[in-house]
Scaffold this motif. Sequence first.
Motif, short mmCIF file in Angstrom:
data_model
loop_
_atom_site.label_atom_id
_atom_site.label_comp_id
_atom_site.label_asym_id
_atom_site.label_seq_id
_atom_site.Cartn_x
_atom_site.Cartn_y
_atom_site.Cartn_z
N HIS A 197 -7.48 -0.73 5.62
CA HIS A 197 -6.41 0.16 6.15
C HIS A 197 -6.19 1.30 5.16
O HIS A 197 -6.18 2.47 5.53
N ASP A 234 5.80 4.71 5.26
CA ASP A 234 6.66 3.79 6.02
C ASP A 234 6.76 2.41 5.35
O ASP A 234 7.43 1.51 5.86
N HIS A 235 6.10 2.25 4.20
CA HIS A 235 6.24 1.02 3.41
C HIS A 235 6.88 1.28 2.05
O HIS A 235 7.26 0.34 1.36
N ASP A 255 -0.33 -3.89 6.23
CA ASP A 255 -0.99 -3.39 7.43
C ASP A 255 -2.47 -3.80 7.49
O ASP A 255 -3.30 -3.08 8.06
N HIS A 299 1.41 3.87 1.99
CA HIS A 299 1.95 4.61 3.13
C HIS A 299 3.48 4.70 3.07
O HIS A 299 4.16 3.74 2.73
N HIS A 355 0.85 -1.20 0.00
CA HIS A 355 0.00 0.00 0.00
C HIS A 355 0.88 1.24 0.00
O HIS A 355 2.10 1.14 0.10
ZN LIG Z 1 -0.01 1.60 6.51
#
Ligand SMILES: [Zn+2]
Length: 256
Positions: free
Chosen positions: A115, A61-62, A134, A59, A57
């Motif tokens: 999410h 932090d990924h 997540d 985000h 996804h």
């Molecule tokens: Zn996430």
Amino acid sequence: MAELEIEIVPVLRDNYAYLVREPASGAVAAIDPGAAAPVRAALERRGWRPSHVLVTHHHHDHTAGCAEIKAAYGCPLVGPRAEAVRIAGLDEGLGDGDTFALGRAAAEVIATPGHTLGHVAFWFAGAKALFCGDTLFVMGCGRLSEGGPEAMWASLKRLRALAEEGRVYCGHEYTETNARFALRLEPGNSALRTRAAEVERLRAAGRPTVPSTIAEERRTNPFLRCDEDAFRAAVGLAGKDAVAVFAEVRRRKDAF
Ligand SMILES: [Zn+2]
């Protein structure tokens, strides 16, 4: 043929990136690289070159390490088509029911909105390994950042239905908090107490709690048990439908 070599790479504060290698071809996927440096260090240590960067996804932090890894190794970035506008440099978009080929291994792409709206999970059926970002955590689930409880509950049910020996590789090490929350809901659940003790032992030894298994999650993840009568009764929601129970338990976790 079914085996994959899997390296867990802790990144940022509590994220996990993963390196997945299909040994027959040497193909390697770097999954959810929230930072480039630790992922590159793990690749160098192993002597592996990524053939793909794969994300679940959008985000940060990924995805924050994607551009640097792509540039360093010249490999394509593959991820959810539905989030193409939010993932810079996405080369190939995948959606529900698509297959991602990693050498001779294949992952089924499972859409898991909740999410984020376009979140996907990768299920390597041959190796029985699930990379779920997540959506599903060990003893927990992701926050509803974009989707509603109906979508997330439906996504979790799909993951719950995978082979029970399936190994669960999720996007964060949140297990200690998740275990405490699960015990707050059901202090008398002895399976939970046993598992929480095991989680504490692993973390005290500096070890990750991943991978879990689908079977363990079915037994001890409160978010997968919202349609179980005993669970509903334990949390004071007897007779409520599963989505209502899920929404309320997720609300309690947000405030935990
Ligand atoms: Zn996430």
